[in-house]
Enzyme design. Structure first.
Site, PDB file in Angstrom:
ATOM      1  CG  ASP A  57      15.510 -13.500   2.536  1.00 11.08           C
ATOM      2  OD1 ASP A  57      14.701 -12.810   3.228  1.00 11.08           O
ATOM      3  OD2 ASP A  57      15.251 -14.356   1.739  1.00 11.08           O
ATOM      4  CD  GLU A  58      11.491  -9.515   3.928  1.00  9.89           C
ATOM      5  OE1 GLU A  58      11.062  -8.191   3.890  1.00  9.89           O
ATOM      6  OE2 GLU A  58      11.082 -10.194   4.230  1.00  9.89           O
TER       7      GLU A  58
ATOM      8  CE1 TYR B 184      11.601  -7.307   9.960  1.00 12.64           C
ATOM      9  CE2 TYR B 184      11.641  -7.892   7.648  1.00 12.64           C
ATOM     10  CZ  TYR B 184      11.709  -8.089   8.954  1.00 12.64           C
ATOM     11  OH  TYR B 184      12.355  -9.451   9.321  1.00 12.64           O
TER      12      TYR B 184
ATOM     13  CE  LYS C 183      15.750  -8.616  11.546  1.00  9.59           C
ATOM     14  NZ  LYS C 183      15.557  -9.146  12.927  1.00  9.59           N
TER      15      LYS C 183
HETATM   16  P1  NAD Z   1       6.933 -12.169  15.489  1.00 10.55           P
HETATM   17  O1  NAD Z   1       6.555 -10.954  14.865  1.00 10.55           O
HETATM   18  O2  NAD Z   1       6.161 -13.508  15.257  1.00 10.55           O
HETATM   19  O3  NAD Z   1       7.525 -12.099  16.844  1.00 10.55           O
HETATM   20  C1  NAD Z   1       8.342 -11.123  17.357  1.00 10.55           C
HETATM   21  C2  NAD Z   1       8.389 -11.429  18.806  1.00 10.55           C
HETATM   22  O4  NAD Z   1       9.325 -10.270  19.352  1.00 10.55           O
HETATM   23  C3  NAD Z   1       7.048 -11.123  19.682  1.00 10.55           C
HETATM   24  O5  NAD Z   1       6.818 -12.273  20.684  1.00 10.55           O
HETATM   25  C4  NAD Z   1       7.019  -9.759  20.241  1.00 10.55           C
HETATM   26  O6  NAD Z   1       6.291  -9.754  21.467  1.00 10.55           O
HETATM   27  C5  NAD Z   1       8.645  -9.871  20.547  1.00 10.55           C
HETATM   28  N1  NAD Z   1       9.153  -8.337  20.693  1.00 10.55           N
HETATM   29  C6  NAD Z   1       8.863  -7.354  19.821  1.00 10.55           C
HETATM   30  N2  NAD Z   1       9.258  -6.303  19.988  1.00 10.55           N
HETATM   31  C7  NAD Z   1       9.840  -6.443  21.444  1.00 10.55           C
HETATM   32  C8  NAD Z   1      10.869  -5.753  22.354  1.00 10.55           C
HETATM   33  N3  NAD Z   1      11.010  -4.449  22.121  1.00 10.55           N
HETATM   34  N4  NAD Z   1      11.358  -6.393  23.431  1.00 10.55           N
HETATM   35  C9  NAD Z   1      11.082  -7.659  23.689  1.00 10.55           C
HETATM   36  N5  NAD Z   1      10.394  -8.368  22.611  1.00 10.55           N
HETATM   37  C10 NAD Z   1       9.779  -7.702  21.622  1.00 10.55           C
HETATM   38  O7  NAD Z   1       8.308 -12.450  14.749  1.00 10.55           O
HETATM   39  P2  NAD Z   1       9.212 -13.853  13.903  1.00 10.55           P
HETATM   40  O8  NAD Z   1       8.442 -14.070  12.630  1.00 10.55           O
HETATM   41  O9  NAD Z   1       8.985 -14.741  14.755  1.00 10.55           O
HETATM   42  O10 NAD Z   1      10.630 -13.387  13.687  1.00 10.55           O
HETATM   43  C11 NAD Z   1      11.434 -13.484  14.602  1.00 10.55           C
HETATM   44  C12 NAD Z   1      12.771 -12.800  13.993  1.00 10.55           C
HETATM   45  O11 NAD Z   1      13.252 -13.691  12.818  1.00 10.55           O
HETATM   46  C13 NAD Z   1      12.595 -11.383  13.713  1.00 10.55           C
HETATM   47  O12 NAD Z   1      13.889 -10.799  14.158  1.00 10.55           O
HETATM   48  C14 NAD Z   1      12.625 -11.484  12.287  1.00 10.55           C
HETATM   49  O13 NAD Z   1      13.141 -10.141  11.761  1.00 10.55           O
HETATM   50  C15 NAD Z   1      13.580 -12.598  11.780  1.00 10.55           C
HETATM   51  N6  NAD Z   1      12.732 -13.155  10.612  1.00 10.55           N
HETATM   52  C16 NAD Z   1      11.680 -13.512  10.357  1.00 10.55           C
HETATM   53  C17 NAD Z   1      11.488 -14.348   9.168  1.00 10.55           C
HETATM   54  C18 NAD Z   1       9.919 -14.709   9.045  1.00 10.55           C
HETATM   55  O14 NAD Z   1       9.542 -15.236   7.863  1.00 10.55           O
HETATM   56  N7  NAD Z   1       8.929 -14.845   9.995  1.00 10.55           N
HETATM   57  C19 NAD Z   1      12.156 -14.350   8.273  1.00 10.55           C
HETATM   58  C20 NAD Z   1      13.626 -13.914   8.219  1.00 10.55           C
HETATM   59  C21 NAD Z   1      13.922 -13.338   9.626  1.00 10.55           C
HETATM   60  P1  TYD Z   2       4.840 -11.320   3.832  1.00 15.00           P
HETATM   61  O1  TYD Z   2       4.232 -12.698   4.594  1.00 15.00           O
HETATM   62  O2  TYD Z   2       4.126  -9.794   4.502  1.00 15.00           O
HETATM   63  O3  TYD Z   2       6.391 -11.463   3.939  1.00 15.00           O
HETATM   64  P2  TYD Z   2       7.349 -10.440   3.158  1.00 15.00           P
HETATM   65  O4  TYD Z   2       6.794  -9.273   2.648  1.00 15.00           O
HETATM   66  O5  TYD Z   2       8.309 -10.227   4.444  1.00 15.00           O
HETATM   67  O6  TYD Z   2       7.973 -11.279   2.387  1.00 15.00           O
HETATM   68  O7  TYD Z   2       4.343 -11.616   2.459  1.00 15.00           O
HETATM   69  C1  TYD Z   2       4.817 -12.474   1.716  1.00 15.00           C
HETATM   70  C2  TYD Z   2       4.521 -12.327   0.118  1.00 15.00           C
HETATM   71  O8  TYD Z   2       2.975 -12.385   0.184  1.00 15.00           O
HETATM   72  C3  TYD Z   2       5.017 -10.720  -0.428  1.00 15.00           C
HETATM   73  O9  TYD Z   2       5.204 -10.853  -1.578  1.00 15.00           O
HETATM   74  C4  TYD Z   2       3.857  -9.979  -0.022  1.00 15.00           C
HETATM   75  C5  TYD Z   2       2.475 -10.913  -0.501  1.00 15.00           C
HETATM   76  N1  TYD Z   2       1.260 -10.712   0.298  1.00 15.00           N
HETATM   77  C6  TYD Z   2       0.015 -10.705  -0.524  1.00 15.00           C
HETATM   78  O10 TYD Z   2       0.056 -10.704  -1.603  1.00 15.00           O
HETATM   79  N2  TYD Z   2      -1.026 -10.371   0.221  1.00 15.00           N
HETATM   80  C7  TYD Z   2      -1.112 -10.146   1.695  1.00 15.00           C
HETATM   81  O11 TYD Z   2      -2.169  -9.931   2.282  1.00 15.00           O
HETATM   82  C8  TYD Z   2       0.307 -10.448   2.407  1.00 15.00           C
HETATM   83  C9  TYD Z   2       0.187 -10.287   3.856  1.00 15.00           C
HETATM   84  C10 TYD Z   2       1.221 -10.826   1.671  1.00 15.00           C
END
Ligand code: NAD
Ligand code: TYD
Length: 353
Positions: A142-143, A165, A169
């Site tokens: 959603d970002e 980031y 994306k």
């Molecule tokens: P994460 O950082 O926990 O995991 C990312 C994984 O990708 C890791 O296991 C890493 O080793 C692997 N990776 C990184 N670069 C790579 C490469 N070049 N080749 C193969 N593997 C590679 O991330 P996450 O939080 O699990 O997010 C997964 C996906 O969901 C991402 O695309 C992220 O943008 C998307 N997403 C995450 C969130 C969230 O809140 N976590 C929200 C919206 C979308």
């Molecule tokens: P984050 O988990 O980094 O996700 P995103 O920035 O992708 O939404 O952060 C979630 C929210 O928390 C964001 O508004 C930033 C804030 N935040 C802090 O206030 N302190 C921290 O140390 C971190 C990592 C995030």
């Protein structure tokens, strides 16, 4: 799960009895998804392609590693030859591999462009050579819409990302659309909100604050702490991915959020209160540059497809905090491995004052 209303029923293709590739399966969402799919579909086979960057962790999948329906391949999604050998083996792909932490993208954006944009490009190119693939779920975020104070973004709104980031994306998201339109590839785009749950790397907000609080460390709250995120439990996200795998059509885009908008300060308070720690552990620190104020998306489209979140934020957050409390070995190993584990605030602001 509720049936779709006012929308023609789609064929339920379903991953059971098929081979699915999950990229980034050793990360937070990927490991939860692999476990969830193996449990839900008795005959699905899963290939997990992961480079094991700092965020990838095979400990996240210890309980399934011996499962004969699970295969791990250590590799990079940017490796064209490797990816070209894997895609012809699979029925569907869930593409999660990415660099994911906004703070890191501010410090050094290079890997974000290379993995999130170029890595996705390599996968899309390989998909052109694998016509048997029926479903490719591209997990965006959603970002990509950027921030808004009021109202909600729909899937038709323009993408105006504000961090390196989210810009990376957004680049991948638009490439996904272009490869669907130009080559007719079966790509469906998901734009989920902030996920939380077990196995999230402890640099992200909820696990960072939980584990720091457990250690009695101060919790660095950026700016005024009034920023709002819409929290989605990772299992609800897995359910959405599963539904879209079965019923999404090529070219469709779906926002996914659970209508849990909470300001950061409130999340921080709930965490320390649950752990019985003083609120004085929460310290406001200088804001993150370009910090998005609020993410908010309209999810009517995925509701029409038949998805509804099942985990309330109250229950989900409490269970998540309990999980980190119950698994200190998991997060302590990560914090120890990264030296004296430092948050962005520690590495960026403190060192630059
Ligand atoms: P994460 O950082 O926990 O995991 C990312 C994984 O990708 C890791 O296991 C890493 O080793 C692997 N990776 C990184 N670069 C790579 C490469 N070049 N080749 C193969 N593997 C590679 O991330 P996450 O939080 O699990 O997010 C997964 C996906 O969901 C991402 O695309 C992220 O943008 C998307 N997403 C995450 C969130 C969230 O809140 N976590 C929200 C919206 C979308
Ligand atoms: P984050 O988990 O980094 O996700 P995103 O920035 O992708 O939404 O952060 C979630 C929210 O928390 C964001 O508004 C930033 C804030 N935040 C802090 O206030 N302190 C921290 O140390 C971190 C990592 C995030």
């Amino acid at each position: 799960m509720a049936e779709a209303e006012g929308r023609p029923l789609r064929p339920e293709r379903g991953p059971d009895g098929r081979v699915l590739l999950v990229t980034g399966g050793a990360g937070f969402i990927g490991s939860n998804l692999v476990r969830w799919l193996l449990a839900r579909y008795p005959e699905v086979r899963i290939i997990n392609l992961d480079k094991l960057t700092y965020a990838g962790n095979l400990e996240n999948l210890r309980d399934v590693e011996a499962n004969p329906r699970y295969e791990f391949i250590r590799g990079d999604i940017r490796d064209r030859d490797l990816v070209r050998t894997i895609l012809p083996r699979v029925w569907g792909v869930v593409h999660l591999a990415a660099e994911t932490h906004v703070d890191r993208s501010i410090l050094d954006a290079g890997e974000f462009v290379l993995t999130d944009v170029y890595g996705s490009f390599v996968l899309f190119e390989a998909l052109r050579l694998a016509p048997q693939v029926e479903a490719f779920i591209h997990v965006s975020t959603d970002e990509v819409y950027g921030s808004r104070e009021e109202g909600f973004f729909s899937e038709e709104d323009p993408l105006e990302p504000s961090s390196p980031y989210s810009a990376s994306k957004a680049g991948a998201d638009r490439l996904a659309r272009a490869y669907n339109i130009t080559y007719g590839l079966p790509i469906v785009i998901l734009r989920p909100s902030n996920n939380y749950g077990p196995f999230q790397y402890p640099e992200k907000f909820i696990p960072l604050f939980t584990t720091h609080a457990l250690e009695g460390r101060t919790l660095p709250l950026y700016g005024d702490g009034r920023q709002v995120r819409d929290w989605l439990h990772v299992e609800d996200h897995c359910r959405a991915i599963d539904l879209v795998l079965r019923r999404g059509l090529p070219g469709e885009v779906f926002n996914v959020a659970a209508n849990n908008e909470v300001p950061n300060i409130e999340v921080a308070r709930r965490i320390v209160n649950q752990l019985g720690r003083p609120e004085s552990l929460i310290k406001t620190v200088p804001d993150r540059p370009g910090h998005d104020r609020r993410y908010a998306i309209d999810c009517r489209r995925i509701h029409e497809l038949g998805w509804r979140p099942e985990v309330s934020f109250e229950e989900g957050l409490a269970a998540t905090v309990r999980w980190y409390e119950a698994h200190p070995a998991w997060w302590k190993a990560i914090k120890e491995k990264s030296g004296e584990f430092k948050s962005f605030y520690d590495t960026y602001y403190k060192d630059r004052r």
